[in-house]
Scaffold this active site. Structure first.
Site, PDB file in Angstrom:
ATOM      1  N   LYS A 118       0.870  -0.979  -0.138  1.00 54.83           N
ATOM      2  CA  LYS A 118      -0.106  -0.117  -0.213  1.00 54.83           C
ATOM      3  C   LYS A 118       0.552   1.493   0.015  1.00 54.83           C
ATOM      4  O   LYS A 118       0.912   2.053  -1.035  1.00 54.83           O
ATOM      5  CB  LYS A 118      -0.512   0.238   1.211  1.00 54.83           C
ATOM      6  N   THR A 119       1.824   0.980   0.361  1.00 53.26           N
ATOM      7  CA  THR A 119       2.170   2.433   1.187  1.00 53.26           C
ATOM      8  C   THR A 119       3.434   2.444  -0.729  1.00 53.26           C
ATOM      9  O   THR A 119       4.090   3.783  -1.168  1.00 53.26           O
ATOM     10  CB  THR A 119       3.734   2.385   1.815  1.00 53.26           C
ATOM     11  N   ASP A 163      -1.479   6.810   6.509  1.00 55.05           N
ATOM     12  CA  ASP A 163      -1.831   5.192   6.957  1.00 55.05           C
ATOM     13  C   ASP A 163      -2.734   5.227   7.744  1.00 55.05           C
ATOM     14  O   ASP A 163      -2.781   6.241   9.098  1.00 55.05           O
ATOM     15  CB  ASP A 163      -0.224   4.542   7.086  1.00 55.05           C
ATOM     16  N   THR A 212      -5.358  -1.892   7.246  1.00 59.19           N
ATOM     17  CA  THR A 212      -6.095  -2.865   7.167  1.00 59.19           C
ATOM     18  C   THR A 212      -7.208  -3.206   7.874  1.00 59.19           C
ATOM     19  O   THR A 212      -7.490  -4.538   7.165  1.00 59.19           O
ATOM     20  CB  THR A 212      -4.765  -3.915   8.448  1.00 59.19           C
ATOM     21  N   ARG A 271       6.276  -8.169   1.645  1.00 55.44           N
ATOM     22  CA  ARG A 271       7.679  -8.168   2.887  1.00 55.44           C
ATOM     23  C   ARG A 271       7.782  -8.879   3.327  1.00 55.44           C
ATOM     24  O   ARG A 271       8.519  -8.980   3.412  1.00 55.44           O
ATOM     25  CB  ARG A 271       6.544  -6.937   4.207  1.00 55.44           C
TER      26      ARG A 271
HETATM   27  N1  LIG Z   1       4.226  -5.112  -6.200  1.00 60.38           N
HETATM   28  C1  LIG Z   1       5.318  -5.081  -5.047  1.00 60.38           C
HETATM   29  N2  LIG Z   1       5.987  -5.229  -6.513  1.00 60.38           N
HETATM   30  C2  LIG Z   1       7.794  -5.625  -6.188  1.00 60.38           C
HETATM   31  N3  LIG Z   1       7.846  -5.396  -3.878  1.00 60.38           N
HETATM   32  C3  LIG Z   1       6.750  -4.379  -3.657  1.00 60.38           C
HETATM   33  C4  LIG Z   1       5.523  -4.909  -4.159  1.00 60.38           C
HETATM   34  N4  LIG Z   1       4.223  -4.654  -3.158  1.00 60.38           N
HETATM   35  C5  LIG Z   1       5.578  -4.444  -1.777  1.00 60.38           C
HETATM   36  N5  LIG Z   1       6.876  -4.291  -2.472  1.00 60.38           N
HETATM   37  C6  LIG Z   1       7.691  -5.172  -1.114  1.00 60.38           C
HETATM   38  O1  LIG Z   1       6.547  -4.992   0.065  1.00 60.38           O
HETATM   39  C7  LIG Z   1       7.402  -4.171   1.336  1.00 60.38           C
HETATM   40  C8  LIG Z   1       6.405  -3.570   1.748  1.00 60.38           C
HETATM   41  O2  LIG Z   1       5.449  -2.862   1.386  1.00 60.38           O
HETATM   42  P1  LIG Z   1       5.027  -1.848   2.001  1.00 60.38           P
HETATM   43  O3  LIG Z   1       5.386  -0.932   2.983  1.00 60.38           O
HETATM   44  O4  LIG Z   1       4.037  -1.142   0.537  1.00 60.38           O
HETATM   45  O5  LIG Z   1       3.371  -2.084   2.184  1.00 60.38           O
HETATM   46  P2  LIG Z   1       2.314  -2.225   2.780  1.00 60.38           P
HETATM   47  O6  LIG Z   1       0.631  -1.972   2.340  1.00 60.38           O
HETATM   48  O7  LIG Z   1       2.115  -0.429   3.162  1.00 60.38           O
HETATM   49  O8  LIG Z   1       2.426  -2.682   5.083  1.00 60.38           O
HETATM   50  P3  LIG Z   1       1.560  -2.158   6.233  1.00 60.38           P
HETATM   51  O9  LIG Z   1       0.284  -1.946   5.746  1.00 60.38           O
HETATM   52  O10 LIG Z   1       1.855  -2.598   6.790  1.00 60.38           O
HETATM   53  O11 LIG Z   1       1.880  -0.249   6.426  1.00 60.38           O
HETATM   54  C9  LIG Z   1       7.675  -2.665  -0.007  1.00 60.38           C
HETATM   55  O12 LIG Z   1       9.931  -2.493   1.139  1.00 60.38           O
HETATM   56  C10 LIG Z   1       8.745  -3.558  -0.728  1.00 60.38           C
HETATM   57  O13 LIG Z   1      10.052  -3.471  -1.423  1.00 60.38           O
HETATM   58 MG   LIG Z   2       2.991   0.793   4.593  1.00 64.64          MG
END
Ligand SMILES: Nc1ncnc2c1ncn2[C@@H]1O[C@H](COP(=O)(O)OP(=O)(O)OP(=O)(O)O)[C@@H](O)[C@H]1O
Ligand SMILES: [Mg+2]
Length: 384
Positions: A118-119, A163, A212, A271
């Protein structure tokens, strides 16, 4: 889904796309008149009077990982973002349409379990749109002046990423309604009988919210997002590609079978895939110390992940003990979340947001109105 907007035009038209700047340090914007107004005699009602409502070095801006290696691994462009085909399809259209009209993107709500990207997507959107991305999280916006400070720093077309948006306080949420809908900030100036409401125009911007728990969002807030998108767990091939991409960046050599083994045990989550890859790399480095280069083969991945107690389906010690406690103490369910949390010593939210989604996805848990139930597939897996 509405991706058409009749908003005022941002002023940065025609500029070539630039890489998103993820920080709070911004040049003095054209909002300075608002700042003067607010920094002068005016005080915001709940403020104690002395501090300016402008937040300098806002804590929310530091939300993004400060770890440079993490940032290197995080994809920066849409083309590097692996999987989530439906989401990418929708956003590609929204980006092209918004750029064609010279509008900012419509407000976007991304929801799904932790670690699915998401981030990452918020940062990519800013890069693709050639704008800045201000990153914050709802717990950092506890007081209304926190969100006011952030909104005052916004320049046309910026992305404001919040977030854990389901955790916004009510007052902060209410300040966001007119900001999202009409690009207007309604603030109360002064106290008591002399208090006045001032409306300040804001430059058009895009709010990207991540959560989430989409069900925990109030409906007025949810309804103000033009795009609401769910992130799904990744399949094996996508995770394998992610592992191979990260391995190239680290760098560490990984065979296709080694990458697949890590992917299989990553609970559908990038992740986790990246984290396991790093732990397997450490293991390979120590065990292959005498060799010229570190190489992750399937055999090495299996050895390392078994040492870490990550089983072939990606379940770790906590997942297995959660299921086992349900079987041993509650005859497999149904069991309520509170009882489960008490029995396992885990927090209710952690079970609900971190452990449960994947166990539901692979059919090891079922959610019923009377509580959670362990399935036969899970019993079989545990008895192996
Ligand atoms: N589609 C993708 N392709 C490649 N790497 C990805 C992808 N999505 C996420 N990642 C990797 O996974 C890691 C975690 O992703 P991210 O921080 O965006 O998750 P999030 O959904 O924001 O999690 P949270 O809910 O814990 O904040 C990132 O640092 C990135 O390196
Ligand atoms: Mg995030």
């Amino acid at each position: 889904m509405a991706i058409i907007s009749s908003r005022p035009q941002p002023t940065n038209s025609g500029e070539p796309p630039k890489k998103a700047r993820v920080s709070g340090a911004k040049p003095a914007g054209k909002n300075s008149s608002h700042r003067d107004l607010l920094q002068g005699a005016a005080t915001i009602e709940e403020q104690q009077g002395e501090e300016s409502i402008l937040i300098k070095g806002n804590q929310g801006d530091q939300q993004q990982s400060q770890n440079p290696q993490e940032e290197k691994i995080r994809p920066q462009r849409l083309e590097d973002y692996i999987g989530q085909k439906d989401l990418k399809g929708v956003l590609q259209i929204a980006i092209a349409a918004a750029q064609g009209r010279n509008d900012p993107l419509d407000h976007l709500l991304l929801y799904g379990p932790p670690g699915l990207g998401k981030t990452t997507m918020a940062v990519i959107l800013a890069t693709e749109m050639g704008t800045n991305c201000q990153i914050t999280s709802a717990p950092a916006l506890e007081r209304p002046r926190d969100i006011v400070g952030l909104l005052m720093k916004i320049t046309a077309g910026d992305i404001l990423f919040i977030d854990e948006i389901h955790r916004l306080s009510r007052m902060t949420e209410e300040l966001l309604y007119p900001a999202m809908e009409d690009f207007r900030l309604d603030i109360t100036i002064g106290k008591g009988q002399s208090a006045k409401i001032r409306s300040l125009p804001l430059p058009p911007f895009t709010l990207v919210g991540a959560t989430t728990r989409v069900g925990a969002l109030s409906s007025p807030l949810r309804d103000r997002f033009g795009l609401i998108q769910r992130l799904k767990f990744y399949d094996l091939a996508e995770l394998q590609t992610i592992v191979q991409r990260t391995a190239r960046i680290l760098p560490v050599e990984v065979t296709p079978e080694g990458a697949e083994e890590i992917a299989r045990r990553s609970r559908g989550t990038p992740r986790i895939a990246n984290r396991l890859l790093k732990r397997v790399r450490d293991y390979a480095q120590v065990h292959q110390a005498s060799e010229t280069s570190t190489k992750i083969t399937q055999e090495v991945a299996v050895e390392a992940l078994e040492l870490l107690e990550v089983d072939p389906l990606g379940l770790d010690w906590t997942d297995r003990s959660l299921l086992q406690i349900m079987i041993d103490n509650f005859k497999g369910g149904p069991v309520g979340l509170d009882s489960l949390a008490a029995a396992t010593g885990e927090d209710v939210k952690t079970i609900e947001e971190v452990y449960e989604p994947y166990l539901l996805q692979i059919g090891y848990l079922q959610r019923t109105p009377r509580g959670r139930i362990v399935t036969d597939a899970a019993r079989k897996h545990l008895s192996n």
